[in-house]
Scaffold this active site. Structure first.
Site, mmCIF file in Angstrom:
data_model
loop_
_atom_site.group_PDB
_atom_site.id
_atom_site.type_symbol
_atom_site.label_atom_id
_atom_site.label_comp_id
_atom_site.label_asym_id
_atom_site.label_seq_id
_atom_site.Cartn_x
_atom_site.Cartn_y
_atom_site.Cartn_z
ATOM 1 N N ARG A 1 47.229 41.442 -0.664
ATOM 2 C CA ARG A 1 47.807 40.986 -2.026
ATOM 3 C C ARG A 1 46.763 41.238 -3.109
ATOM 4 O O ARG A 1 45.540 41.604 -3.087
ATOM 5 C CB ARG A 1 47.583 39.265 -2.001
ATOM 6 C CG ARG A 1 48.660 38.651 -1.115
ATOM 7 C CD ARG A 1 48.910 37.091 -1.346
ATOM 8 N NE ARG A 1 49.582 36.493 -0.585
ATOM 9 C CZ ARG A 1 50.906 36.285 -0.835
ATOM 10 N NH1 ARG A 1 51.452 36.857 -2.081
ATOM 11 N NH2 ARG A 1 51.898 35.719 0.020
ATOM 12 N N ASP B 1 58.898 31.988 -0.757
ATOM 13 C CA ASP B 1 58.841 31.485 -1.937
ATOM 14 C C ASP B 1 59.685 32.354 -2.782
ATOM 15 O O ASP B 1 60.912 32.234 -2.907
ATOM 16 C CB ASP B 1 57.382 31.405 -2.552
ATOM 17 C CG ASP B 1 57.493 30.736 -3.867
ATOM 18 O OD1 ASP B 1 58.536 30.343 -4.502
ATOM 19 O OD2 ASP B 1 56.065 30.658 -4.506
ATOM 20 N N THR B 2 58.917 33.514 -3.326
ATOM 21 C CA THR B 2 59.821 34.517 -4.241
ATOM 22 C C THR B 2 60.262 35.451 -3.285
ATOM 23 O O THR B 2 61.119 36.367 -3.665
ATOM 24 C CB THR B 2 58.855 35.214 -4.823
ATOM 25 O OG1 THR B 2 57.758 35.819 -4.419
ATOM 26 C CG2 THR B 2 58.266 34.333 -5.914
ATOM 27 N N ASP C 1 57.476 32.903 9.301
ATOM 28 C CA ASP C 1 56.405 32.563 8.231
ATOM 29 C C ASP C 1 56.599 30.947 8.198
ATOM 30 O O ASP C 1 57.849 30.449 8.681
ATOM 31 C CB ASP C 1 56.627 33.273 7.052
ATOM 32 C CG ASP C 1 55.615 33.351 6.400
ATOM 33 O OD1 ASP C 1 54.404 32.622 6.534
ATOM 34 O OD2 ASP C 1 55.475 34.348 5.349
ATOM 35 N N LYS D 1 48.805 43.368 5.429
ATOM 36 C CA LYS D 1 49.120 43.297 4.065
ATOM 37 C C LYS D 1 48.182 42.958 3.181
ATOM 38 O O LYS D 1 46.989 42.628 3.764
ATOM 39 C CB LYS D 1 50.313 42.225 3.657
ATOM 40 C CG LYS D 1 49.878 40.928 3.767
ATOM 41 C CD LYS D 1 50.923 39.900 3.291
ATOM 42 C CE LYS D 1 50.269 38.593 3.243
ATOM 43 N NZ LYS D 1 51.249 37.548 2.680
ATOM 44 N N ARG E 1 49.521 25.460 -0.409
ATOM 45 C CA ARG E 1 48.940 26.681 -0.528
ATOM 46 C C ARG E 1 47.700 26.587 -1.102
ATOM 47 O O ARG E 1 46.811 27.636 -1.045
ATOM 48 C CB ARG E 1 49.884 27.758 -1.142
ATOM 49 C CG ARG E 1 50.885 28.044 -0.128
ATOM 50 C CD ARG E 1 51.925 29.253 -0.912
ATOM 51 N NE ARG E 1 52.654 28.521 -1.931
ATOM 52 C CZ ARG E 1 53.669 29.300 -2.457
ATOM 53 N NH1 ARG E 1 53.861 30.685 -2.360
ATOM 54 N NH2 ARG E 1 54.592 28.809 -3.397
ATOM 55 N N GLN E 2 47.383 25.652 -2.186
ATOM 56 C CA GLN E 2 46.177 25.829 -2.907
ATOM 57 C C GLN E 2 45.249 24.824 -1.887
ATOM 58 O O GLN E 2 44.850 23.612 -2.487
ATOM 59 C CB GLN E 2 46.461 25.030 -4.118
ATOM 60 C CG GLN E 2 45.121 25.235 -5.117
ATOM 61 C CD GLN E 2 45.019 26.418 -5.679
ATOM 62 O OE1 GLN E 2 45.875 27.185 -5.890
ATOM 63 N NE2 GLN E 2 43.689 26.946 -5.335
ATOM 64 N N HIS F 1 50.922 24.559 5.506
ATOM 65 C CA HIS F 1 50.360 26.025 5.331
ATOM 66 C C HIS F 1 49.379 26.493 6.011
ATOM 67 O O HIS F 1 49.237 27.594 6.680
ATOM 68 C CB HIS F 1 50.219 26.217 3.639
ATOM 69 C CG HIS F 1 49.985 27.591 3.291
ATOM 70 N ND1 HIS F 1 50.919 28.828 3.745
ATOM 71 C CD2 HIS F 1 49.021 28.255 2.924
ATOM 72 C CE1 HIS F 1 50.426 29.788 3.293
ATOM 73 N NE2 HIS F 1 49.172 29.637 2.696
#
Length: 263
Positions: free
Chosen positions: A141, A171-172, A167, A139, A42-43, A76
């Site tokens: 963030r 993660d969370t 997706d 959405k 993701r980074q 990702h």
């Protein structure tokens, strides 16, 4: 050499680098590194100033350790393939997940939903495979608060439909659960969540347990945390897909043929 980058992530990455180095020093003719779930994916860019691009760093470390080829599943973002100076076989779990969902849901009521604008292209491929319409959850963030998502609106017809949220990872669970709530608020009959990588950290267990989502379908690119023994979680095996790709690589076949079949 197969190793998924799971928690604690730095331990598994370092262990893999050491094994690659050991193989290189043992005069291995070539080293193919299979990473079902690529760490720090993701980074892949700087979101604000003074941030690392850790996905590129991981690729550099693998190359420096002695990896000649990388085989991975559902990065990702596609551009991560360009971070590695060598062949990268980018597989997808879409056929495994889509065929499972398609076999158990009435396709005439099915709508494929992208949880954000970044996943629309993947959701489009789901639509082509299952011949279903597309909807998008818009959405935003909070850039100063990690994993904080505010859902704005649903674009597309979801009322009375069985919605499949697609997706690359959970993660969370904040993004997926917020998107599911938005779909139910717009009249969705049911919501099924699918993702390749089930990281399921922190509050993910409670969020999924308390959500109205009927089923969460994942693959085994990462081990499912032991405390997350929920009836609504289904884990499918990605092993046959990886095995076929490895066979093509070592028999000098075409990994691209797998992509064509999967598309």
């Amino acid at each position: 050499l197969m190793q998924s980058h799971t928690a604690p992530i730095n331990k598994w990455i370092m262990e893999q680098l050491i094994m690659i180095d050991a193989l290189k020093r043992a005069s291995a003719a070539s080293i193919t590194v299979i990473i079902p779930s690529y760490g720090y994916a993701r980074q892949d860019k700087k979101h604000k100033g003074r941030e690392p691009i850790s996905a590129r760093l991981v690729a550099d470390l693998l190359k420096c350790a002695g990896a000649n080829r990388i085989l991975t599943v559902d990065l990702h973002t596609d551009q991560i393939q360009g971070f590695f100076d060598g062949p990268v076989d980018h597989l997808t779990a879409l056929p495994v997940l889509a065929d499972y969902v398609g076999a158990k849901v009435d396709r005439s009521k099915l709508t494929i939903v992208s949880p954000d604008a970044g996943r629309v292209r993947v959701a489009d491929r789901w639509c082509d495979r299952l011949e279903a319409p597309l909807a998008i959850v818009h959405k935003r963030r909070d850039k100063d608060v990690a994993n904080q998502v505010t859902v704005h609106e649903v674009v597309g017809e979801v009322e009375g439909r069985v919605c499949v949220l697609v997706d690359d990872m959970i993660d969370t669970g904040g993004t997926i659960c917020a998107a599911a709530e938005a779909l139910f608020a717009h009249g969705a009959e049911d919501v099924i969540v699918t993702a390749t990588h089930g990281i399921l950290s922190g509050p993910a267990a409670d969020r999924l347990k308390n959500s109205k989502v009927s089923e969460v379908v994942l693959t085994n690119t990462l081990p499912t945390p032991g405390e997350l023994e929920l009836d609504k979680i289904t884990v499918l095996s990605i092993a046959p897909t990886i095995a076929r790709a490895v066979h093509e690589v070592f028999e000098d076949g075409s990994v691209t043929s797998l992509f064509e079949e999967q598309g």
